[in-house]
Design a protein around this motif. Structure first.
Motif, short mmCIF file in Angstrom:
data_model
loop_
_atom_site.label_atom_id
_atom_site.label_comp_id
_atom_site.label_asym_id
_atom_site.label_seq_id
_atom_site.Cartn_x
_atom_site.Cartn_y
_atom_site.Cartn_z
N ILE A 113 8.66 43.37 24.00
CA ILE A 113 9.92 43.37 23.78
C ILE A 113 10.15 45.01 23.80
CG2 ILE A 113 11.77 43.37 22.00
CD1 ILE A 113 10.26 40.52 21.03
N GLY A 114 9.30 45.67 23.19
CA GLY A 114 8.94 47.13 23.18
C GLY A 114 9.14 47.77 24.76
N PHE A 115 8.71 47.12 25.52
CA PHE A 115 8.74 47.54 27.14
C PHE A 115 10.10 47.50 27.48
CE2 PHE A 115 8.68 46.46 31.57
CZ PHE A 115 8.00 47.66 32.14
N ILE A 116 10.92 46.37 27.01
CA ILE A 116 12.28 46.46 27.53
C ILE A 116 13.23 47.55 26.96
CG2 ILE A 116 14.39 44.87 27.09
CD1 ILE A 116 12.46 42.22 27.24
N GLU A 148 3.53 53.64 19.69
CA GLU A 148 4.43 53.26 18.86
C GLU A 148 4.32 51.71 18.60
OE1 GLU A 148 8.01 56.13 19.87
OE2 GLU A 148 7.97 54.61 20.88
N ILE A 149 4.00 50.84 19.56
CA ILE A 149 4.17 49.45 19.34
C ILE A 149 2.58 48.85 18.78
CG2 ILE A 149 3.53 47.47 20.59
CD1 ILE A 149 6.60 48.57 20.57
N PHE A 200 16.20 45.70 18.43
CA PHE A 200 14.83 45.64 18.35
C PHE A 200 14.01 44.57 17.41
CE2 PHE A 200 10.32 47.27 17.97
CZ PHE A 200 9.60 46.47 18.90
N ALA A 201 14.37 45.08 16.20
CA ALA A 201 13.92 44.55 14.94
C ALA A 201 14.41 43.00 14.91
CB ALA A 201 14.40 45.30 13.67
N MET A 202 15.63 42.70 15.26
CA MET A 202 16.17 41.57 15.25
C MET A 202 15.59 40.45 16.13
SD MET A 202 18.08 39.39 13.45
CE MET A 202 19.17 40.14 12.67
N ILE A 203 15.34 40.88 17.49
CA ILE A 203 14.94 40.08 18.46
C ILE A 203 13.28 39.86 18.06
CG2 ILE A 203 13.86 40.11 20.99
CD1 ILE A 203 16.87 41.67 21.28
N SER A 204 12.73 40.94 17.73
CA SER A 204 11.14 40.99 17.33
C SER A 204 10.78 39.93 16.49
CB SER A 204 10.52 42.19 17.04
OG SER A 204 10.83 43.04 18.27
N ALA A 205 11.69 40.03 15.13
CA ALA A 205 11.52 39.38 13.82
C ALA A 205 11.80 37.65 14.33
CB ALA A 205 12.44 39.86 12.78
N ALA A 206 12.81 37.62 15.27
CA ALA A 206 13.13 36.11 15.42
C ALA A 206 11.84 35.44 16.23
CB ALA A 206 14.12 36.00 16.37
#
Length: 110
Positions: A22-25, A32-33, A89-95
């Motif tokens: 997701i961080g790559f996107i 950082e990741i 980023f936080a929402m997509i990653s958390a989901a």
């Protein structure tokens, strides 16, 4: 003890891979990741060890989502150098992590 170490590394690997993809996107650096993954994994694992057995699956999943969203958002807003939507980023990653955490919880219960 070995069970906890194995579980932590499994959780860390899962977290790192999800955040890396997701961080790559979002054009985030691997550093950082990596730091986000380490901090999130430590906080989440402590919750899994101490809270999960007491609160059950549903509350643990909700807690995992809230923890992942808040921690990723706070770290991103304060330490990431890329100009991105930290909330997205936080929402997509958390989901995604919450879905995988449910599977992780089922596996560590066995």
């Amino acid at each position: 003890m070995i069970r906890y170490v194995t579980a932590w590394f499994g959780k860390f690997g899962m977290t790192l891979i999800v955040l890396w993809i997701i961080g790559f996107i979002f054009n985030l650096s691997f550093g950082e990741i990596l730091w986000t993954s380490i901090l999130l994994c430590v906080a989440s694992f402590l919750g899994d060890v101490y809270l999960f057995p007491k609160i059950g699956h549903v509350l643990a999943a909700i807690g995992d989502f809230v923890l992942a969203f808040v921690l990723i958002w706070l770290i991103g807003a304060n330490f990431y150098t890329a100009v991105i939507s930290y909330e997205s980023f936080a929402m997509i990653s958390a989901a995604v992590l919450t879905i995988l955490e449910i599977i992780f919880h089922l596996l560590i219960q066995q």
